[in-house]
Scaffold this active site. Sequence first.
Site, PDB file in Angstrom:
ATOM      1  N   SER A  58       6.058  39.079  21.003  1.00  0.00           N
ATOM      2  CA  SER A  58       5.644  37.823  20.384  1.00  0.00           C
ATOM      3  C   SER A  58       6.818  37.268  19.607  1.00  0.00           C
ATOM      4  CB  SER A  58       4.468  38.044  19.423  1.00  0.00           C
ATOM      5  OG  SER A  58       4.202  36.875  18.669  1.00  0.00           O
ATOM      6  N   TYR A 101       0.292  41.855  11.968  1.00  0.00           N
ATOM      7  CA  TYR A 101       0.515  41.530  13.378  1.00  0.00           C
ATOM      8  C   TYR A 101       2.010  41.493  13.679  1.00  0.00           C
ATOM      9  CZ  TYR A 101       0.561  38.847  17.736  1.00  0.00           C
ATOM     10  OH  TYR A 101       0.780  38.427  19.017  1.00  0.00           O
TER      11      TYR A 101
END
Length: 247
Positions: A142, A156
């Site tokens: 990501s 995250y």
Amino acid sequence: MLSLEDKIVAITGASGGIGEATARLLARRGAAVVLAARRGERVDAIAQDIREEGGRAAAYVVDVTEAEDLRRLVSSTIDRYGRIDVLVNNAGIAPISPLADLDTAGWSAMIDVNLRGMLNGVAAALPAFRAQGAGHLVSVVSVAGLNGTSPTMAVYAATKNAVRTVHEGLRTESTDGVVRTTAVSPGYIRTDLADSMADPRIREQTREHMAAVGISPAAVARAVAFAIEQPGDVEIGEITVRPTRQA
């Protein structure tokens, strides 16, 4: 169009979004794909679609937090096709929230799926790659793992940074030319990732931003295909795929 006729590729998190798009694209380009996810009915249906279009596909129920599931995925792929050339670690969740909310269950879930799930994939695939004399580990990371973090995304982003660190470690340990590694970091992609967000305000904001700015999962699938189709002496270490409109 690139040809991937000689590739056998297993993909986790293949029941939708980036995983599904990757499976469909690779199959159209000639690869045999093995779809893995917790939603068995969904991956079975996608695999059936691929076969009806003339592609080669199989599907298995896999929970990446269970090491034995990943070992079974790799062994089943080898039993079916004779080898496994690529493992795409794509499964991931994002139950993001401010740290002050103390969502310790969400933190643990992200660590288990995003990081431990990837490590389980490494543990399952690496012995097979070594035995074969070649293999390729691709992980969908990501941009959160590149640019630090923003409010609500601390844990995250930490899991995604950790995955990038593991990838770099594996790369430095694999300069004998046997194992290749590729980390693909998407930005805003139109997927169902927001479904894993418990906070309704954050979930709706994410969905709105994805709809306004996000691009198709096919963009990430093309990046994965590009990395995989390179000759054996070429490693595409990292790819970032984001909308041109994303800050």
